[in-house]
Design an enzyme around this catalytic site. Sequence first.
Site, PDB file in Angstrom:
ATOM      1  CD  GLU A 112      39.856  -2.384  49.995  1.00 27.75           C
ATOM      2  OE1 GLU A 112      39.052  -2.011  50.859  1.00 27.75           O
ATOM      3  OE2 GLU A 112      39.821  -1.989  48.821  1.00 27.75           O
ATOM      4  CE  LYS A 170      38.517   0.069  53.362  1.00 29.25           C
ATOM      5  NZ  LYS A 170      37.212  -0.263  52.821  1.00 29.25           N
ATOM      6  CG  ASN A 188      41.852   7.189  46.159  1.00 32.80           C
ATOM      7  OD1 ASN A 188      43.059   7.020  46.263  1.00 32.80           O
ATOM      8  ND2 ASN A 188      41.228   8.192  46.749  1.00 32.80           N
ATOM      9  CD  GLU A 222      42.454  -3.900  46.428  1.00 31.11           C
ATOM     10  OE1 GLU A 222      42.521  -2.802  47.028  1.00 31.11           O
ATOM     11  OE2 GLU A 222      41.733  -4.091  45.431  1.00 31.11           O
ATOM     12  NE  ARG A 265      34.281  -6.285  44.797  1.00 29.92           N
ATOM     13  CZ  ARG A 265      35.288  -5.757  44.104  1.00 29.92           C
ATOM     14  NH1 ARG A 265      35.780  -6.415  43.072  1.00 29.92           N
ATOM     15  NH2 ARG A 265      35.817  -4.593  44.436  1.00 29.92           N
TER      16      ARG A 265
END
Length: 495
Positions: free
Chosen positions: A307, A135, A254, A294, A311
Amino acid sequence: MKLYDREMYWNDQYVPEEVKFDKVLIANRGEIACRVINTCRRLGIKTVAVHSDVDSLAVHTRMADEAVCIGPAPTSESYLRIDKILKAVKDTGAQAVHPGYGFLSENTTFAAKLKEINVAFVGPNSESIRAMGDKIESKRIAEKAGVNMIPGYDGAIKDVNHCVELANQIGYPVMIKASAGGGGKGMRIARSDEEARQAFRLSQQEAKSSFGDDRMLIEKYIENPRHIEIQVLCDKHGNSLWLNERECSIQRRNQKVIEEAPSTFLDPDTRRAMGEQACRLAEAVGYDSAGTVEFLVDKNKNFYFLEMNTRLQVEHPITEMITGVDIVHQMLRVAKGHPLLHRQVDIPIDGWAIECRIYAEDPFKNFGMPSIGRLSRYVEPTYLENTRCDSGIMEGSEISIFYDPMISKLVTYGRDRTAALDTMVKALDSYVIKGVTHNVPLLRDVITESRFVRGDISTNYLPEVFPDGFKGKQLSVRKPRVDCPGLCCVFEGSE
């Protein structure tokens, strides 16, 4: 597993004579393994399933042309064993491996080892996975690529005192989260110095135990945001495009519960800006597969990079429904070296799609605590028009403690949002699941709740609408009706 009843199934411009893989191994289980197998069947590609011993009779092992047992039930001894999966690849002669999502889908070592033996990884190159998987590094790359960023500190937090110092510089509230995290783990909100200290310690401990990496980062917490993501598709020839957005704001702990495409909130200009920034980020790391960028979006439609998931995303079916693009097919084409068939102008927003994640869990306990058991009765509502159900189970299947409790992804389509919602209500009401506790009651209430129907949502939706937790329909007995005394009762429920 029936897909859906649209007249235009896929808008893939399928070329029969195009060179394709002869055999693909799916390094996953459950519904996503079945999803990949379905596309391979349509393309005439043979498939290999891998499975643990408890999955020997699972749906994905029955669907595949070949099946290889790779170990006992625990994932650490089967689905996460790179050595065993590589052996299965060699023994079966598979030319490519599709990892699905989870497990080894974002494992750079796995992707690199497949490359060493000249087997295609149906996903991005390992360098892209590595760059976006960290990140801290991904934020630096995104900022350099001109992607909108949440204000925060560029680097890892040194210690608890450094965390408090940074929090005061940024301004409360702040989000403290793991650098190598995901799935809502290792992240907490802090609104004061005391909360910052506690959040740092707890999140760091959780990150170390979950990811083996205790580096933490800190950034401004966006109040009442929407979680909106952009699906991107890139090839090995420098081409990229975005397949519109998915609204993923309905979450618990989340983790996403209900998704829809498109979003009720975005206008064309914002959508285009998000899509173009997502593609710039993908191009900056040489991305070459399907991926998802996102964003958090505030009430003024300002959007900020969160992030990138390198995939196939769980909720990809709703994008397929409104674009007609089979994302799995395109991943296979790109992995084979073909350039993208579509241009940006070819990507429509055709109708509306909504996805409900059906889980074996008790929604009355913290919006969902896992439930285990055997499905004594199971009937999917796929007989309804414009209904798709991606699942990897059948009547008699066991929902065990070893794997994710997802039962299926129920997706409905309509020419507009109202039609898609109406079909979803019918589908949820028609879904028969017995043997385990499930979250259909929660999903049914959300789909018909007035705020959701208006599109007035954020990531705080569930705790705001159900501040005391989900209680379901509360029925109370009234006095007997006058016209049938003693024979029947009238029940009053909250609508």
